[in-house]
Scaffold this active site. Structure first.
Site, PDB file in Angstrom:
ATOM      1  N   LYS A 120       0.843  -1.200   0.000  1.00 18.61           N
ATOM      2  CA  LYS A 120       0.000   0.000   0.000  1.00 18.61           C
ATOM      3  C   LYS A 120       0.881   1.253   0.000  1.00 18.61           C
ATOM      4  O   LYS A 120       0.637   2.202  -0.751  1.00 18.61           O
ATOM      5  CB  LYS A 120      -0.927  -0.012   1.228  1.00 18.61           C
ATOM      6  CG  LYS A 120      -2.078  -0.989   1.078  1.00 18.61           C
ATOM      7  CD  LYS A 120      -2.812  -1.265   2.385  1.00 18.61           C
ATOM      8  CE  LYS A 120      -3.859  -2.365   2.163  1.00 18.61           C
ATOM      9  NZ  LYS A 120      -4.464  -2.864   3.389  1.00 18.61           N
ATOM     10  N   ASP A 154     -11.027   3.064   4.673  1.00 18.00           N
ATOM     11  CA  ASP A 154     -11.371   1.643   4.599  1.00 18.00           C
ATOM     12  C   ASP A 154     -12.886   1.467   4.776  1.00 18.00           C
ATOM     13  O   ASP A 154     -13.397   0.355   4.678  1.00 18.00           O
ATOM     14  CB  ASP A 154     -10.631   0.878   5.713  1.00 18.00           C
ATOM     15  CG  ASP A 154     -10.064  -0.442   5.223  1.00 18.00           C
ATOM     16  OD1 ASP A 154     -10.193  -0.718   4.008  1.00 18.00           O
ATOM     17  OD2 ASP A 154      -9.495  -1.188   6.031  1.00 18.00           O
ATOM     18  N   GLN A 156      -4.520  -1.472   9.624  1.00 16.30           N
ATOM     19  CA  GLN A 156      -4.441  -2.808   9.045  1.00 16.30           C
ATOM     20  C   GLN A 156      -4.976  -3.850  10.030  1.00 16.30           C
ATOM     21  O   GLN A 156      -4.544  -3.900  11.184  1.00 16.30           O
ATOM     22  CB  GLN A 156      -2.982  -3.116   8.681  1.00 16.30           C
ATOM     23  CG  GLN A 156      -2.793  -4.429   7.954  1.00 16.30           C
ATOM     24  CD  GLN A 156      -3.394  -4.444   6.551  1.00 16.30           C
ATOM     25  OE1 GLN A 156      -3.284  -3.475   5.798  1.00 16.30           O
ATOM     26  NE2 GLN A 156      -4.052  -5.532   6.199  1.00 16.30           N
TER      27      GLN A 156
END
Ligand code: NDP
Length: 293
Positions: A49, A116, A93
């Site tokens: 990422k 997200d 994450q």
């Protein structure tokens, strides 16, 4: 003839257009990725990422905390990133180490920076059909369907898997496209029969090649989200010696009957990072007032 959906090429097109838009706007979107602990897969995802974001001209910084970090420390980092004006998007994450409540950490993220799409605020907006930041993998699935499934109105869609990360948001996105949606899970009775009725199948289970070819209705569109590493007993076929990746769908058998299908790897996977960057650009435009009124 079955279309094998090339997610890598589709994602590359998306990121090229994004890079051009960012360049034209003359701004540098900021993305912060928070990694807690040493999960090997998470380390790889975070590095990918960070690298892709930087390559596209984002200001991207990974914040790595040890597995011993407390929930309060992780939440404090998230709050500091909320307050950092150079940061437009924050991604924590998952999974987080045991002892840290992921829900409390995620809900500490400013919904305007929740790239997200996992905060309760953005999840709620998605259900209400309001503008929101949509979870990256489900967004990737919906973009592939928009491009390859044709008119979805009234189509029977079966989503296998009901996680907050994938299954539930995918189901919402399909509802928004006027599909008739069935959300299947581990307690679903006679799953093969349920899948056989579907024009669109999204598999997000995490069980290698569970969905058999003879479950697929001829002409259906199949999106395989699953990423499963299987260790083969034949070392010469194992490639790097760590096995190979397969999806939740028995690909060859399903491809023989489907109208279009995503492979694993190279299908949904590449779309996830592209959609993370698209979401960060969306958050950046909204925060900095770059969207037309
Ligand atoms: P979860 O483990 O959170 O959810 C799995 C879901 O599958 C659950 O809802 C579970 O049902 C259901 N399930 C399990 N066994 C069966 C079964 N035998 N029949 C029907 N349903 C079943 O997984 P995620 O949603 O996080 O991920 C799913 C897959 O997608 C994984 O392989 C993951 O690696 C992959 N993934 C890929 C991404 C990408 O970028 N391509 C991103 C995110 C995930 P129940 O709720 O009843 O337990």
């Amino acid at each position: 003839m079955t279309t094998i959906i090339d997610g890598k090429a589709f994602a590359a097109g998306l990121t090229t257009r994004l890079a051009a838009a960012i360049n034209d706007a003359g701004v540098v979107p900021g993305l912060a990725v928070v990694l807690v602990g040493d999960d090997p897969a998470s380390k790889v995802y975070v590095a990918n990422k960070e690298r892709t974001a930087k390559a596209l001209g984002f200001h991207s910084l990974a914040h790595r905390l040890p597995a011993s970090a407390s929930e309060a420390e992780v939440v404090a980092l998230v709050r500091a990133l909320n307050a950092d004006d150079a940061i437009d998007g924050i991604l924590v994450q998952l999974p987080l180490p045991k002892g840290i409540d992921a829900r409390r950490v995620i809900d500490a993220i400013d919904p305007a920076k929740d790239v997200d799409g996992l905060t309760a605020v953005n999840a709620g907006r998605l259900v209400l059909g309001e503008k929101s930041l949509v979870p990256c993998t489900p967004l990737g699935c919906s973009l592939l369907l928009d491009a390859f499934a044709g008119d979805m109105r009234g189509a029977a869609a079966v989503v296998i898997g009901r996680s907050n990360l994938v299954g539930k948001p995918v189901a919402q996105l399909l509802l928004q496209r006027d599909c008739t949606v069935t959300l299947a899970h581990s307690r679903t009775r006679d799953l093969p029969a349920v899948v056989r009725g579907a024009d669109i199948v999204i598999a997000a289970v995490g069980r290698a090649e569970m969905v058999q070819g003879d479950w697929i209705k001829p002409g259906a569109v199949v999106i395989d989200v699953g990423i499963n590493r299987i260790v083969t007993s034949a070392p010469e076929k194992a490639g790097d010696g760590k096995g190979r990746l397969v999806g939740d769908v028995a690909f060859a058998a399903a491809a023989a009957v489907a109208r279009a299908i995503t492979p694993v790897p190279g299908g949904v996977g590449p779309m996830t990072i592209a959609c993370l960057l698209q979401n960060t650009w969306q958050a950046c435009r909204a925060r900095r007032g770059l969207d037309p009124a």
